[in-house]
Scaffold this motif. Structure first.
Motif, PDB file in Angstrom:
ATOM      1  N   MET A 225      12.322 -46.719  15.032  1.00 18.65           N
ATOM      2  CA  MET A 225      13.753 -46.624  15.842  1.00 18.65           C
ATOM      3  C   MET A 225      14.096 -48.608  15.175  1.00 18.65           C
ATOM      4  N   ASN A 226      15.764 -48.178  15.365  1.00 17.71           N
ATOM      5  CA  ASN A 226      16.345 -49.736  14.183  1.00 17.71           C
ATOM      6  C   ASN A 226      17.683 -49.157  15.837  1.00 17.71           C
ATOM      7  N   ILE A 227      17.346 -49.862  17.137  1.00 23.35           N
ATOM      8  CA  ILE A 227      17.945 -50.466  17.815  1.00 23.35           C
ATOM      9  C   ILE A 227      19.663 -50.528  17.177  1.00 23.35           C
ATOM     10  N   ARG A 237      25.659 -52.873  28.307  1.00 23.50           N
ATOM     11  CA  ARG A 237      24.841 -53.446  28.441  1.00 23.50           C
ATOM     12  C   ARG A 237      23.716 -54.999  27.723  1.00 23.50           C
ATOM     13  N   PRO A 238      23.422 -56.028  28.791  1.00 23.36           N
ATOM     14  CA  PRO A 238      22.880 -57.496  27.860  1.00 23.36           C
ATOM     15  C   PRO A 238      21.170 -57.195  27.349  1.00 23.36           C
ATOM     16  N   ALA A 239      20.895 -56.096  28.172  1.00 23.44           N
ATOM     17  CA  ALA A 239      19.575 -56.004  27.774  1.00 23.44           C
ATOM     18  C   ALA A 239      19.783 -54.705  26.704  1.00 23.44           C
ATOM     19  N   ALA A 240      17.899 -55.175  25.177  1.00 21.80           N
ATOM     20  CA  ALA A 240      18.379 -54.372  24.012  1.00 21.80           C
ATOM     21  C   ALA A 240      16.927 -53.853  24.138  1.00 21.80           C
ATOM     22  N   GLY A 241      17.043 -53.070  22.977  1.00 19.42           N
ATOM     23  CA  GLY A 241      15.795 -51.731  23.020  1.00 19.42           C
ATOM     24  C   GLY A 241      16.152 -50.917  23.505  1.00 19.42           C
ATOM     25  N   LEU A 242      15.206 -49.898  23.859  1.00 17.37           N
ATOM     26  CA  LEU A 242      15.217 -48.882  24.125  1.00 17.37           C
ATOM     27  C   LEU A 242      14.874 -47.946  25.766  1.00 17.37           C
ATOM     28  N   PRO A 264      13.149 -54.582  21.143  1.00 20.23           N
ATOM     29  CA  PRO A 264      12.420 -54.279  19.964  1.00 20.23           C
ATOM     30  C   PRO A 264      11.409 -55.266  19.355  1.00 20.23           C
ATOM     31  N   GLY A 265      11.244 -55.294  18.491  1.00 20.18           N
ATOM     32  CA  GLY A 265       9.977 -56.603  17.673  1.00 20.18           C
ATOM     33  C   GLY A 265       8.663 -56.420  18.492  1.00 20.18           C
ATOM     34  N   LYS A 266       8.602 -54.758  18.765  1.00 18.13           N
ATOM     35  CA  LYS A 266       7.181 -54.927  19.499  1.00 18.13           C
ATOM     36  C   LYS A 266       6.869 -53.375  19.356  1.00 18.13           C
ATOM     37  N   GLU A 267       5.790 -52.966  19.185  1.00 15.56           N
ATOM     38  CA  GLU A 267       4.502 -51.508  19.229  1.00 15.56           C
ATOM     39  C   GLU A 267       5.020 -51.287  20.692  1.00 15.56           C
ATOM     40  N   THR A 268       5.261 -50.019  20.834  1.00 14.73           N
ATOM     41  CA  THR A 268       5.024 -50.056  22.752  1.00 14.73           C
ATOM     42  C   THR A 268       4.069 -48.734  22.349  1.00 14.73           C
ATOM     43  N   PHE A 419      14.138 -53.764  14.816  1.00 15.22           N
ATOM     44  CA  PHE A 419      12.927 -52.616  15.048  1.00 15.22           C
ATOM     45  C   PHE A 419      12.018 -52.191  16.105  1.00 15.22           C
ATOM     46  N   ALA A 420      12.102 -51.341  16.334  1.00  9.24           N
ATOM     47  CA  ALA A 420      10.628 -50.761  17.149  1.00  9.24           C
ATOM     48  C   ALA A 420      10.403 -49.996  17.484  1.00  9.24           C
ATOM     49  N   LYS A 421       8.420 -50.099  17.472  1.00  9.14           N
ATOM     50  CA  LYS A 421       7.907 -48.753  17.296  1.00  9.14           C
ATOM     51  C   LYS A 421       7.359 -48.377  18.406  1.00  9.14           C
ATOM     52  N   LEU A 422       7.255 -47.027  18.599  1.00  7.75           N
ATOM     53  CA  LEU A 422       6.701 -46.260  19.645  1.00  7.75           C
ATOM     54  C   LEU A 422       5.452 -44.977  19.363  1.00  7.75           C
ATOM     55  N   ASN A 423       4.694 -45.234  20.371  1.00  7.96           N
ATOM     56  CA  ASN A 423       3.783 -43.960  19.917  1.00  7.96           C
ATOM     57  C   ASN A 423       3.466 -43.897  21.565  1.00  7.96           C
ATOM     58  N   VAL A 424       3.591 -42.392  21.311  1.00  9.30           N
ATOM     59  CA  VAL A 424       3.004 -41.488  22.309  1.00  9.30           C
ATOM     60  C   VAL A 424       1.777 -39.871  22.318  1.00  9.30           C
ATOM     61  N   TYR A 425       1.056 -40.770  23.422  1.00  4.38           N
ATOM     62  CA  TYR A 425      -0.197 -39.788  22.942  1.00  4.38           C
ATOM     63  C   TYR A 425      -0.931 -39.235  24.448  1.00  4.38           C
ATOM     64  N   TYR A 426      -1.430 -38.321  24.437  1.00  2.60           N
ATOM     65  CA  TYR A 426      -2.011 -37.841  25.539  1.00  2.60           C
ATOM     66  C   TYR A 426      -3.921 -39.219  25.342  1.00  2.60           C
ATOM     67  N   GLU A 427      -3.579 -39.234  27.107  1.00  2.00           N
ATOM     68  CA  GLU A 427      -5.030 -40.433  26.768  1.00  2.00           C
ATOM     69  C   GLU A 427      -6.253 -38.853  26.967  1.00  2.00           C
ATOM     70  N   ASN A 428      -6.095 -38.382  26.857  1.00  2.00           N
ATOM     71  CA  ASN A 428      -7.197 -37.016  27.153  1.00  2.00           C
ATOM     72  C   ASN A 428      -6.728 -35.912  26.937  1.00  2.00           C
ATOM     73  N   LEU A 429      -7.501 -34.770  27.088  1.00  2.00           N
ATOM     74  CA  LEU A 429      -6.716 -32.999  26.712  1.00  2.00           C
ATOM     75  C   LEU A 429      -7.476 -32.618  28.623  1.00  2.00           C
ATOM     76  N   GLN A 430      -7.464 -33.661  29.672  1.00  2.00           N
ATOM     77  CA  GLN A 430      -7.634 -33.019  30.545  1.00  2.00           C
ATOM     78  C   GLN A 430      -6.190 -33.252  31.548  1.00  2.00           C
TER      79      GLN A 430
END
Length: 511
Positions: A225-227, A237-242, A264-268, A419-430
Protein backbone atom coordinates in the motif's frame (compact mmCIF):
# COMPACT_ATOMS: atom_id res chain seq x y z
CA UNK A 1 -87.02 -40.21 60.82
CA UNK A 2 -89.36 -40.97 57.90
CA UNK A 3 -89.11 -43.94 55.60
CA UNK A 4 -87.94 -41.77 52.67
CA UNK A 5 -85.13 -40.25 54.75
CA UNK A 6 -84.05 -43.73 55.84
CA UNK A 7 -84.01 -44.90 52.23
CA UNK A 8 -81.92 -41.89 51.16
CA UNK A 9 -79.44 -42.47 54.02
CA UNK A 10 -79.16 -46.12 53.11
CA UNK A 11 -78.52 -45.25 49.43
CA UNK A 12 -75.79 -42.79 50.43
CA UNK A 13 -74.10 -45.37 52.64
CA UNK A 14 -74.14 -47.94 49.84
CA UNK A 15 -72.60 -45.40 47.47
CA UNK A 16 -69.86 -44.50 49.96
CA UNK A 17 -69.08 -48.17 50.57
CA UNK A 18 -68.84 -48.72 46.82
CA UNK A 19 -66.38 -45.81 46.51
CA UNK A 20 -64.27 -47.16 49.38
CA UNK A 21 -64.21 -50.59 47.77
CA UNK A 22 -63.08 -49.07 44.47
CA UNK A 23 -60.28 -47.12 46.20
CA UNK A 24 -59.21 -50.24 48.06
CA UNK A 25 -59.14 -52.22 44.82
CA UNK A 26 -57.06 -49.49 43.14
CA UNK A 27 -54.58 -49.51 46.02
CA UNK A 28 -54.25 -53.28 46.03
CA UNK A 29 -53.68 -53.49 42.27
CA UNK A 30 -51.56 -50.32 41.93
CA UNK A 31 -48.15 -50.67 40.24
CA UNK A 32 -46.75 -48.12 42.74
CA UNK A 33 -44.98 -50.47 45.16
CA UNK A 34 -45.65 -48.83 48.51
CA UNK A 35 -49.35 -48.22 47.95
CA UNK A 36 -50.18 -51.84 47.17
CA UNK A 37 -48.21 -53.04 50.21
CA UNK A 38 -50.22 -50.73 52.48
CA UNK A 39 -53.45 -52.33 51.27
CA UNK A 40 -52.20 -55.92 51.41
CA UNK A 41 -50.78 -55.64 54.95
CA UNK A 42 -52.97 -57.69 57.38
CA UNK A 43 -51.40 -56.39 60.56
CA UNK A 44 -51.55 -52.83 61.79
CA UNK A 45 -47.80 -52.78 62.53
CA UNK A 46 -46.97 -53.83 59.00
CA UNK A 47 -49.45 -51.35 57.60
CA UNK A 48 -47.95 -48.56 59.70
CA UNK A 49 -44.46 -49.57 58.53
CA UNK A 50 -45.44 -49.36 54.87
CA UNK A 51 -47.25 -46.05 55.39
CA UNK A 52 -44.10 -44.56 56.97
CA UNK A 53 -41.87 -46.05 54.25
CA UNK A 54 -44.12 -44.72 51.49
CA UNK A 55 -44.39 -41.24 53.02
CA UNK A 56 -40.59 -41.07 53.51
CA UNK A 57 -39.89 -42.14 49.95
CA UNK A 58 -42.60 -39.80 48.65
CA UNK A 59 -41.08 -36.87 50.59
CA UNK A 60 -37.58 -37.55 49.24
CA UNK A 61 -39.00 -37.88 45.73
CA UNK A 62 -40.83 -34.54 46.00
CA UNK A 63 -37.65 -32.90 47.32
CA UNK A 64 -35.55 -34.23 44.43
CA UNK A 65 -38.15 -33.24 41.84
CA UNK A 66 -38.33 -29.74 43.36
CA UNK A 67 -34.57 -29.39 42.90
CA UNK A 68 -34.84 -30.53 39.29
CA UNK A 69 -37.65 -28.10 38.52
CA UNK A 70 -35.71 -25.30 40.21
CA UNK A 71 -32.65 -26.10 38.10
CA UNK A 72 -34.79 -26.12 34.96
CA UNK A 73 -36.37 -22.75 35.81
CA UNK A 74 -32.91 -21.30 36.57
CA UNK A 75 -32.06 -21.96 32.90
CA UNK A 76 -28.63 -23.26 33.78
CA UNK A 77 -26.24 -23.62 30.85
CA UNK A 78 -23.24 -25.79 30.09
CA UNK A 79 -20.47 -24.49 27.83
CA UNK A 80 -18.88 -27.00 25.46
CA UNK A 81 -15.49 -26.13 23.99
CA UNK A 82 -14.11 -28.09 21.08
CA UNK A 83 -11.14 -27.64 18.75
CA UNK A 84 -12.13 -28.50 15.19
CA UNK A 85 -9.68 -29.12 12.35
CA UNK A 86 -10.70 -28.42 8.77
CA UNK A 87 -9.03 -28.97 5.42
CA UNK A 88 -10.71 -25.83 4.05
CA UNK A 89 -11.63 -22.72 6.02
CA UNK A 90 -13.47 -19.54 5.02
CA UNK A 91 -11.04 -16.62 4.98
CA UNK A 92 -12.10 -13.64 7.12
CA UNK A 93 -13.02 -10.21 5.83
CA UNK A 94 -10.16 -7.68 6.08
CA UNK A 95 -11.00 -3.98 6.34
CA UNK A 96 -8.22 -1.51 5.55
CA UNK A 97 -8.27 2.20 6.34
CA UNK A 98 -5.75 5.01 6.07
CA UNK A 99 -4.97 6.74 9.36
CA UNK A 100 -5.70 10.04 7.61
CA UNK A 101 -9.46 10.46 7.23
CA UNK A 102 -9.49 13.33 4.72
CA UNK A 103 -7.17 14.43 1.92
CA UNK A 104 -5.35 17.71 2.44
CA UNK A 105 -6.12 18.64 -1.18
CA UNK A 106 -9.83 18.09 -0.55
CA UNK A 107 -9.73 20.23 2.58
CA UNK A 108 -8.01 23.08 0.79
CA UNK A 109 -10.80 23.15 -1.79
CA UNK A 110 -13.38 23.79 0.95
CA UNK A 111 -12.51 27.22 2.30
CA UNK A 112 -15.06 27.33 5.13
CA UNK A 113 -14.06 23.92 6.47
CA UNK A 114 -10.38 24.77 6.04
CA UNK A 115 -10.79 27.93 8.14
CA UNK A 116 -12.78 26.08 10.83
CA UNK A 117 -10.07 23.40 11.07
CA UNK A 118 -7.29 25.96 11.37
CA UNK A 119 -9.23 27.97 13.96
CA UNK A 120 -9.91 24.90 16.09
CA UNK A 121 -6.31 23.65 15.73
CA UNK A 122 -4.99 26.82 17.40
CA UNK A 123 -6.58 25.61 20.65
CA UNK A 124 -4.29 22.57 20.80
CA UNK A 125 -1.40 22.53 23.29
CA UNK A 126 1.64 24.33 21.88
CA UNK A 127 4.28 22.64 24.05
CA UNK A 128 5.09 19.46 26.00
CA UNK A 129 4.72 19.02 29.76
CA UNK A 130 2.08 21.72 29.96
CA UNK A 131 0.87 20.48 33.34
CA UNK A 132 -0.65 23.77 34.47
CA UNK A 133 -3.01 24.01 31.52
CA UNK A 134 -6.59 24.09 32.83
CA UNK A 135 -8.16 25.25 29.57
CA UNK A 136 -10.94 22.83 28.66
CA UNK A 137 -10.87 23.97 25.04
CA UNK A 138 -7.42 22.47 24.47
CA UNK A 139 -8.71 19.06 25.58
CA UNK A 140 -11.90 19.33 23.55
CA UNK A 141 -10.11 20.49 20.38
CA UNK A 142 -9.15 16.98 19.07
CA UNK A 143 -12.79 15.87 19.34
CA UNK A 144 -14.01 19.08 17.73
CA UNK A 145 -11.66 18.55 14.77
CA UNK A 146 -13.08 15.09 14.11
CA UNK A 147 -16.66 16.33 14.56
CA UNK A 148 -16.04 19.16 12.09
CA UNK A 149 -15.07 16.64 9.41
CA UNK A 150 -18.02 14.34 10.07
CA UNK A 151 -20.41 17.28 10.22
CA UNK A 152 -19.12 18.48 6.86
CA UNK A 153 -19.55 15.08 5.21
CA UNK A 154 -22.93 14.15 6.73
CA UNK A 155 -25.03 16.20 4.20
CA UNK A 156 -23.13 14.55 1.33
CA UNK A 157 -24.62 11.41 -0.20
CA UNK A 158 -22.91 8.32 1.17
CA UNK A 159 -21.38 7.13 -2.09
CA UNK A 160 -20.09 10.64 -2.87
CA UNK A 161 -18.04 10.84 0.33
CA UNK A 162 -15.35 8.63 -1.16
CA UNK A 163 -13.82 11.57 -3.06
CA UNK A 164 -12.86 13.21 0.25
CA UNK A 165 -10.30 10.59 1.31
CA UNK A 166 -7.65 8.13 0.19
CA UNK A 167 -9.05 5.83 -2.47
CA UNK A 168 -8.19 2.20 -3.11
CA UNK A 169 -7.40 2.81 -6.78
CA UNK A 170 -4.47 5.09 -5.92
CA UNK A 171 -3.43 3.50 -2.61
CA UNK A 172 -3.22 -0.18 -3.59
CA UNK A 173 0.13 -1.08 -5.15
CA UNK A 174 -0.25 -4.87 -5.34
CA UNK A 175 -2.64 -7.53 -4.12
CA UNK A 176 -2.27 -11.31 -3.93
CA UNK A 177 -4.55 -13.83 -2.27
CA UNK A 178 -3.67 -17.51 -2.01
CA UNK A 179 -1.13 -17.08 -4.81
CA UNK A 180 -3.64 -15.44 -7.17
CA UNK A 181 -3.71 -11.73 -8.09
CA UNK A 182 -6.50 -9.47 -6.86
CA UNK A 183 -7.35 -5.84 -7.68
CA UNK A 184 -9.35 -2.85 -6.38
CA UNK A 185 -12.58 -4.37 -7.69
CA UNK A 186 -12.35 -7.03 -4.98
CA UNK A 187 -12.71 -4.37 -2.27
CA UNK A 188 -15.99 -2.86 -1.01
CA UNK A 189 -16.22 0.72 0.21
CA UNK A 190 -17.34 1.62 3.72
CA UNK A 191 -17.08 5.04 5.36
CA UNK A 192 -15.83 5.47 8.92
CA UNK A 193 -16.10 8.75 10.82
CA UNK A 194 -12.54 8.52 12.23
CA UNK A 195 -10.59 6.97 9.36
CA UNK A 196 -12.62 8.17 6.40
CA UNK A 197 -12.54 5.78 3.45
CA UNK A 198 -12.19 2.12 4.41
CA UNK A 199 -12.20 -0.85 2.05
CA UNK A 200 -13.13 -4.43 2.88
CA UNK A 201 -11.67 -7.43 1.11
CA UNK A 202 -13.64 -10.70 1.00
CA UNK A 203 -16.88 -9.42 2.54
CA UNK A 204 -18.84 -11.84 0.36
CA UNK A 205 -20.94 -9.17 -1.37
CA UNK A 206 -19.25 -8.52 -4.72
CA UNK A 207 -17.85 -12.02 -4.93
CA UNK A 208 -18.44 -15.21 -2.92
CA UNK A 209 -16.34 -15.35 0.24
CA UNK A 210 -12.96 -16.91 -0.48
CA UNK A 211 -11.55 -19.89 1.39
CA UNK A 212 -8.06 -21.20 1.99
CA UNK A 213 -6.82 -24.78 2.13
CA UNK A 214 -3.47 -24.16 3.84
CA UNK A 215 -2.08 -22.05 6.64
CA UNK A 216 0.78 -19.59 6.41
CA UNK A 217 1.54 -16.25 4.71
CA UNK A 218 1.75 -17.50 1.14
CA UNK A 219 -1.82 -18.84 1.38
CA UNK A 220 -3.27 -15.63 2.79
CA UNK A 221 -3.75 -12.03 1.70
CA UNK A 222 -0.67 -9.95 0.80
CA UNK A 223 -1.02 -6.23 0.12
CA UNK A 224 1.41 -3.46 -0.70
CA UNK A 225 0.00 0.00 0.00
CA UNK A 226 0.90 3.64 -0.56
CA UNK A 227 -0.30 5.70 2.42
CA UNK A 228 0.29 9.07 0.62
CA UNK A 229 1.71 11.03 3.56
CA UNK A 230 1.79 14.24 1.54
CA UNK A 231 -2.02 14.29 1.78
CA UNK A 232 -2.09 14.06 5.58
CA UNK A 233 -3.71 16.76 7.73
CA UNK A 234 -1.25 17.00 10.61
CA UNK A 235 -3.55 18.38 13.31
CA UNK A 236 -6.19 15.68 12.87
CA UNK A 237 -4.23 12.43 12.52
CA UNK A 238 -0.61 12.92 13.66
CA UNK A 239 0.32 9.21 13.17
CA UNK A 240 0.97 7.86 9.68
CA UNK A 241 0.09 4.40 8.47
CA UNK A 242 -2.84 2.04 7.97
CA UNK A 243 -5.51 0.68 10.27
CA UNK A 244 -6.74 -2.85 9.59
CA UNK A 245 -9.46 -4.96 11.13
CA UNK A 246 -9.99 -8.71 10.70
CA UNK A 247 -13.64 -9.66 11.13
CA UNK A 248 -16.48 -11.88 9.98
CA UNK A 249 -18.19 -11.24 6.64
CA UNK A 250 -21.49 -10.33 8.33
CA UNK A 251 -20.04 -8.05 11.01
CA UNK A 252 -19.97 -4.28 10.63
CA UNK A 253 -16.32 -3.14 10.90
CA UNK A 254 -15.53 -0.56 13.58
CA UNK A 255 -11.78 0.10 13.26
CA UNK A 256 -12.07 2.92 15.81
CA UNK A 257 -12.85 0.33 18.50
CA UNK A 258 -10.37 -2.39 17.67
CA UNK A 259 -7.80 -2.99 14.98
CA UNK A 260 -4.12 -3.12 14.14
CA UNK A 261 -1.87 -0.24 13.12
CA UNK A 262 0.39 -0.89 10.13
CA UNK A 263 3.30 1.61 9.90
CA UNK A 264 5.06 2.58 6.65
CA UNK A 265 8.49 1.12 5.98
CA UNK A 266 7.46 -2.17 7.61
CA UNK A 267 6.16 -5.56 6.58
CA UNK A 268 3.41 -6.40 9.08
CA UNK A 269 2.32 -10.03 9.38
CA UNK A 270 -0.99 -10.79 11.06
CA UNK A 271 -1.62 -14.39 12.07
CA UNK A 272 -5.32 -15.14 12.53
CA UNK A 273 -7.13 -17.69 14.69
CA UNK A 274 -10.87 -18.28 14.36
CA UNK A 275 -13.38 -18.79 17.18
CA UNK A 276 -17.08 -19.56 16.73
CA UNK A 277 -19.68 -18.89 19.43
CA UNK A 278 -23.18 -20.35 19.80
CA UNK A 279 -25.14 -18.79 22.66
CA UNK A 280 -28.64 -19.40 24.01
CA UNK A 281 -31.26 -16.63 23.76
CA UNK A 282 -33.67 -15.38 26.44
CA UNK A 283 -34.65 -16.68 28.99
CA UNK A 284 -31.14 -18.11 29.42
CA UNK A 285 -28.58 -15.94 31.29
CA UNK A 286 -26.54 -15.07 28.18
CA UNK A 287 -29.60 -13.20 26.83
CA UNK A 288 -28.11 -13.14 23.36
CA UNK A 289 -29.72 -11.48 20.36
CA UNK A 290 -30.64 -13.19 17.12
CA UNK A 291 -28.70 -12.21 14.01
CA UNK A 292 -31.91 -10.86 12.46
CA UNK A 293 -32.10 -8.09 15.10
CA UNK A 294 -32.00 -4.75 13.29
CA UNK A 295 -29.59 -1.81 13.70
CA UNK A 296 -28.93 1.25 11.56
CA UNK A 297 -26.00 -0.64 10.03
CA UNK A 298 -27.92 -3.79 9.07
CA UNK A 299 -30.61 -1.61 7.51
CA UNK A 300 -28.05 0.38 5.51
CA UNK A 301 -25.57 -2.28 4.42
CA UNK A 302 -26.69 -5.57 2.79
CA UNK A 303 -25.32 -8.68 4.46
CA UNK A 304 -24.58 -6.99 7.79
CA UNK A 305 -26.06 -8.77 10.81
CA UNK A 306 -26.44 -7.96 14.49
CA UNK A 307 -23.39 -7.42 16.71
CA UNK A 308 -23.09 -5.96 20.19
CA UNK A 309 -20.90 -3.08 18.98
CA UNK A 310 -23.41 -2.20 16.28
CA UNK A 311 -26.24 -2.30 18.82
CA UNK A 312 -24.48 0.09 21.21
CA UNK A 313 -23.79 2.60 18.44
CA UNK A 314 -27.34 2.24 17.18
CA UNK A 315 -28.55 2.94 20.72
CA UNK A 316 -26.45 6.12 20.89
CA UNK A 317 -27.70 7.19 17.47
CA UNK A 318 -31.39 6.72 18.32
CA UNK A 319 -31.29 8.22 21.82
CA UNK A 320 -29.31 11.22 20.62
CA UNK A 321 -32.22 12.09 18.38
CA UNK A 322 -34.77 11.44 21.12
CA UNK A 323 -32.90 13.62 23.62
CA UNK A 324 -31.44 16.32 21.33
CA UNK A 325 -33.66 16.40 18.20
CA UNK A 326 -30.55 15.87 16.07
CA UNK A 327 -28.49 12.87 15.01
CA UNK A 328 -24.91 11.99 15.86
CA UNK A 329 -23.00 12.82 12.67
CA UNK A 330 -20.60 9.90 13.19
CA UNK A 331 -23.21 7.34 12.20
CA UNK A 332 -25.32 9.33 9.78
CA UNK A 333 -25.62 7.66 6.38
CA UNK A 334 -28.71 9.55 5.24
CA UNK A 335 -27.75 12.94 3.83
CA UNK A 336 -31.14 14.40 4.82
CA UNK A 337 -30.86 13.64 8.56
CA UNK A 338 -30.30 16.72 10.79
CA UNK A 339 -27.00 16.36 12.67
CA UNK A 340 -25.79 17.86 15.94
CA UNK A 341 -23.45 20.73 15.06
CA UNK A 342 -20.08 21.72 16.48
CA UNK A 343 -20.27 25.15 18.13
CA UNK A 344 -23.97 24.91 19.05
CA UNK A 345 -23.60 24.72 22.82
CA UNK A 346 -26.98 23.17 23.60
CA UNK A 347 -26.52 20.41 21.05
CA UNK A 348 -22.94 19.68 22.10
CA UNK A 349 -23.95 19.47 25.76
CA UNK A 350 -26.96 17.29 24.97
CA UNK A 351 -24.81 14.94 22.88
CA UNK A 352 -22.28 14.60 25.70
CA UNK A 353 -25.00 14.03 28.32
CA UNK A 354 -26.58 11.30 26.19
CA UNK A 355 -23.25 9.48 25.91
CA UNK A 356 -22.78 9.75 29.69
CA UNK A 357 -26.29 8.45 30.43
CA UNK A 358 -25.66 5.41 28.25
CA UNK A 359 -22.23 4.81 29.80
CA UNK A 360 -23.64 5.08 33.34
CA UNK A 361 -26.61 2.83 32.58
CA UNK A 362 -29.27 5.52 32.95
CA UNK A 363 -30.35 4.68 29.41
CA UNK A 364 -30.81 0.98 28.80
CA UNK A 365 -29.66 -0.21 25.40
CA UNK A 366 -30.41 -3.91 25.95
CA UNK A 367 -27.45 -4.91 23.80
CA UNK A 368 -26.51 -8.49 24.52
CA UNK A 369 -23.99 -10.54 22.57
CA UNK A 370 -24.96 -12.13 19.28
CA UNK A 371 -26.35 -15.67 19.51
CA UNK A 372 -24.15 -16.72 16.60
CA UNK A 373 -20.77 -15.00 16.41
CA UNK A 374 -17.45 -15.51 14.69
CA UNK A 375 -14.44 -13.66 16.08
CA UNK A 376 -10.76 -13.62 15.20
CA UNK A 377 -7.79 -13.29 17.49
CA UNK A 378 -4.56 -12.00 15.94
CA UNK A 379 -0.81 -12.25 16.44
CA UNK A 380 1.16 -9.38 14.95
CA UNK A 381 4.79 -9.39 13.80
CA UNK A 382 6.73 -6.78 11.83
CA UNK A 383 10.07 -6.28 10.14
CA UNK A 384 11.72 -3.58 8.05
CA UNK A 385 10.42 -3.46 4.50
CA UNK A 386 11.78 -3.22 1.94
CA UNK A 387 15.15 -4.67 2.96
CA UNK A 388 18.30 -3.00 1.71
CA UNK A 389 18.84 -5.69 -0.96
CA UNK A 390 15.24 -5.56 -2.14
CA UNK A 391 14.97 -1.77 -2.12
CA UNK A 392 16.40 -1.26 -5.66
CA UNK A 393 13.63 -3.46 -7.08
CA UNK A 394 11.00 -1.31 -5.39
CA UNK A 395 12.71 1.77 -6.81
CA UNK A 396 12.59 0.26 -10.30
CA UNK A 397 8.91 -0.57 -9.94
CA UNK A 398 8.20 2.96 -8.76
CA UNK A 399 10.01 4.50 -11.70
CA UNK A 400 7.99 2.30 -14.05
CA UNK A 401 4.75 3.55 -12.51
CA UNK A 402 4.28 7.16 -13.66
CA UNK A 403 0.88 7.39 -11.91
CA UNK A 404 2.73 7.62 -8.57
CA UNK A 405 4.50 10.95 -8.14
CA UNK A 406 7.52 11.00 -5.83
CA UNK A 407 7.70 13.94 -3.46
CA UNK A 408 11.24 15.37 -3.45
CA UNK A 409 14.39 13.87 -4.89
CA UNK A 410 15.01 11.14 -2.33
CA UNK A 411 13.16 8.13 -3.72
CA UNK A 412 14.31 5.77 -1.00
CA UNK A 413 13.08 8.10 1.73
CA UNK A 414 9.77 8.42 -0.09
CA UNK A 415 9.39 4.62 -0.13
CA UNK A 416 10.13 4.18 3.57
CA UNK A 417 7.74 7.00 4.49
CA UNK A 418 4.86 5.93 2.27
CA UNK A 419 4.99 2.23 1.39
CA UNK A 420 3.76 -0.52 3.70
CA UNK A 421 3.32 -4.26 3.25
CA UNK A 422 0.68 -6.39 4.95
CA UNK A 423 0.25 -10.17 5.26
CA UNK A 424 -2.94 -11.65 6.73
CA UNK A 425 -3.14 -15.43 7.04
CA UNK A 426 -4.39 -18.32 9.14
CA UNK A 427 -1.88 -19.64 11.64
CA UNK A 428 -3.50 -23.08 11.25
CA UNK A 429 -6.72 -24.53 9.92
CA UNK A 430 -8.16 -25.16 13.34
CA UNK A 431 -10.79 -23.16 15.16
CA UNK A 432 -12.42 -23.15 18.56
CA UNK A 433 -16.11 -23.98 18.74
CA UNK A 434 -17.70 -22.63 21.94
CA UNK A 435 -21.31 -23.70 22.30
CA UNK A 436 -23.80 -23.12 25.08
CA UNK A 437 -26.32 -25.89 25.71
CA UNK A 438 -29.10 -26.03 28.26
CA UNK A 439 -28.12 -28.06 31.30
CA UNK A 440 -31.75 -29.12 31.73
CA UNK A 441 -33.98 -29.27 28.73
CA UNK A 442 -37.64 -30.17 29.06
CA UNK A 443 -36.84 -33.68 27.80
CA UNK A 444 -34.07 -34.18 30.37
CA UNK A 445 -36.34 -32.79 33.09
CA UNK A 446 -39.07 -35.29 32.23
CA UNK A 447 -36.51 -38.10 32.11
CA UNK A 448 -35.01 -37.21 35.49
CA UNK A 449 -38.42 -36.78 37.11
CA UNK A 450 -39.44 -40.17 35.76
CA UNK A 451 -36.24 -41.68 37.13
CA UNK A 452 -36.87 -40.35 40.64
CA UNK A 453 -40.51 -41.42 40.58
CA UNK A 454 -39.45 -44.93 39.62
CA UNK A 455 -36.58 -45.03 42.13
CA UNK A 456 -38.42 -43.79 45.20
CA UNK A 457 -42.06 -44.85 44.79
CA UNK A 458 -42.02 -47.19 41.81
CA UNK A 459 -44.23 -45.00 39.60
CA UNK A 460 -44.29 -44.78 35.83
CA UNK A 461 -46.39 -42.98 33.25
CA UNK A 462 -48.87 -45.86 33.26
CA UNK A 463 -49.26 -45.51 37.03
CA UNK A 464 -50.79 -42.09 36.44
CA UNK A 465 -53.23 -43.71 34.03
CA UNK A 466 -54.23 -46.06 36.86
CA UNK A 467 -54.87 -43.08 39.14
CA UNK A 468 -57.01 -41.41 36.46
CA UNK A 469 -59.01 -44.61 35.99
CA UNK A 470 -59.54 -44.93 39.73
CA UNK A 471 -60.63 -41.29 40.02
CA UNK A 472 -63.08 -41.78 37.17
CA UNK A 473 -64.61 -44.86 38.84
CA UNK A 474 -64.94 -43.09 42.19
CA UNK A 475 -66.51 -39.99 40.65
CA UNK A 476 -68.87 -42.14 38.64
CA UNK A 477 -70.07 -43.94 41.74
CA UNK A 478 -70.37 -40.77 43.81
CA UNK A 479 -72.18 -38.74 41.20
CA UNK A 480 -74.17 -40.99 38.90
CA UNK A 481 -75.08 -43.93 41.15
CA UNK A 482 -76.02 -41.60 43.97
CA UNK A 483 -78.15 -39.60 41.59
CA UNK A 484 -79.88 -42.78 40.37
CA UNK A 485 -80.46 -43.96 43.94
CA UNK A 486 -81.98 -40.59 44.87
CA UNK A 487 -84.28 -40.69 41.83
CA UNK A 488 -85.43 -44.24 42.79
CA UNK A 489 -86.22 -43.09 46.33
CA UNK A 490 -88.20 -40.14 44.96
CA UNK A 491 -90.14 -42.35 42.58
CA UNK A 492 -90.96 -44.75 45.43
CA UNK A 493 -92.18 -41.86 47.54
CA UNK A 494 -94.40 -40.61 44.71
CA UNK A 495 -95.91 -44.04 44.27
CA UNK A 496 -96.62 -44.28 47.99
CA UNK A 497 -98.25 -40.85 47.99
CA UNK A 498 -100.44 -41.76 45.05
CA UNK A 499 -101.61 -44.97 46.72
CA UNK A 500 -102.47 -43.14 49.92
CA UNK A 501 -104.50 -40.55 48.02
CA UNK A 502 -106.49 -43.18 46.14
CA UNK A 503 -107.35 -45.05 49.38
CA UNK A 504 -108.59 -41.83 50.96
CA UNK A 505 -110.86 -41.04 48.01
CA UNK A 506 -112.37 -44.55 47.99
CA UNK A 507 -113.12 -44.30 51.69
CA UNK A 508 -114.80 -40.97 51.23
CA UNK A 509 -117.09 -42.18 48.44
CA UNK A 510 -118.03 -45.32 50.31
CA UNK A 511 -119.24 -43.23 53.24
Amino acid sequence: MTTIELQRKSAGERTAKSAVLIVGSCMENSSAHGISNIKRAHQNVRRLFWICAFLTSFSVCVWQITLLISAYLDRQITTNVDVITKTKLTFPAVTICNNNGMLKSYLQQNEELFNDINSTATKLDSKFQYWDNDDDESYEAPFDLINLLTEHLSPIAYDDRESSGHQINTSLLSCIFNGNPCNPNHFSYVYNYLFGNCYTYNNGMKFPASSTVSAGPIYGLTLEMNIQQSEYIADIRPAAGLRILVHDQHEMPFPEDKGINVPPGKETSVGVYRTEFERLPHPYPSDCKLKESQTIFSRRFPGIEYSKSACLKDCLYRHTFLECDCYNSRYTYDSESPVCKVGVEDEEECLLNTELMIAEGNISCNCGPACTEVSYSTSVFSSTWPGSEYLPKIVDKLQNTPEISVEGNDTEKFIYENFAKLNVYYENLQYDSIEQVATYTLLSLVSNVGGHLGLWIGMSALTFMEFLECMYDVLYVLMFRRKNATENVSQSANVADNNSSATFQNDAFSQ
